[in-house]
Design an enzyme around this catalytic site. Sequence first.
Site, PDB file in Angstrom:
ATOM      1  N   GLY A 142       0.812  -1.206   0.000  1.00  0.00           N
ATOM      2  CA  GLY A 142       0.000   0.000   0.000  1.00  0.00           C
ATOM      3  C   GLY A 142       0.844   1.255   0.000  1.00  0.00           C
ATOM      4  N   HIS A 161      12.264  12.548   6.909  1.00  0.00           N
ATOM      5  CA  HIS A 161      13.207  13.518   6.321  1.00  0.00           C
ATOM      6  C   HIS A 161      12.971  13.709   4.824  1.00  0.00           C
ATOM      7  CE1 HIS A 161      16.750  10.701   4.906  1.00  0.00           C
ATOM      8  NE2 HIS A 161      15.578  10.248   4.513  1.00  0.00           N
ATOM      9  N   GLN A 182      16.877  16.201  -3.756  1.00  0.00           N
ATOM     10  CA  GLN A 182      16.153  15.013  -4.193  1.00  0.00           C
ATOM     11  C   GLN A 182      14.699  14.924  -3.721  1.00  0.00           C
ATOM     12  OE1 GLN A 182      18.150  11.218  -4.441  1.00  0.00           O
ATOM     13  NE2 GLN A 182      19.981  12.063  -3.511  1.00  0.00           N
TER      14      GLN A 182
END
Length: 283
Positions: free
Chosen positions: A173, A193, A244
């Site tokens: 999930g 984070h 990122q």
Amino acid sequence: MFTACELGVFDLLLESGKPLSSDAIAACLGASTMGMERLLDACVGLKLLAAEMTLEGGKEVRCLETGDTKCRGQPSLCAVYVVIARSDEEMLKFMAGQNSVWSICGRDVLAAFDLSPFTQIYDLGGGGGALARECVSLYPNSTVTIYDLPKVVQVAKEQFVSPEERQIAFHEGDFFNDSIPEAELYILSKILHDWDDDKCKQLLAKVYKACKPGGGVLLVESLLNEDKSGPVETQLYSMNMLVQTEGKERTAAEYSKLLEAAGFGVIRVRRTGKLYDAVLGRK
């Protein structure tokens, strides 16, 4: 270092002849205030700049006294390497890398608190299962369910977790969009984070609602010092998050505030002295 050079951070500080705040530097250079704050923290951690507190309690940075740090005109030699798991092979490499991290650091964070009272555990975003394996080894009365995306679960079952490891189960999930089953303890290792504060609060509120009374949540993250002066590895991780993801590395107080906003209490923090630390909140 090269990013700071290219943006003109050192030139600006030298020309100003005085310490400047991250907001002032960002405004002068037309840069993101959030990104500049992290960049300057990293430069201080690397001892490229010095930081000092103002009388008002703010923080400013200045050039170091020694050496010529002026970098105008220097070519950028720094390239950002971003790994995105587009293919099965890349995903496999990423998951193997994460498993290596937890094989080295997992026991430290799991032993930071006595987790033996928790026997039903969900590892949200548990990937290849190395942290789950360390958990059931350390706490043999526990069962750990790895909750992750279907593709990740498929790879984990095929490559990392054998059917004989009966204390480890899987749940497919997306924990942001799908329901989170009831459990006594939820482990979020290197999850928060990746996200901004609003997304973290959204996820933690779901976890709190699903958590059994008396249960808890264990956050495993690399903690910044409260003044964000280090550790330098964590400062650099935070720069990586800027490139990122939507997230950032945080202090223990910042994680505690997120947990409190979701309803968790009796929040405790343990620094392991290694790469990752542990924060435990109880319901």
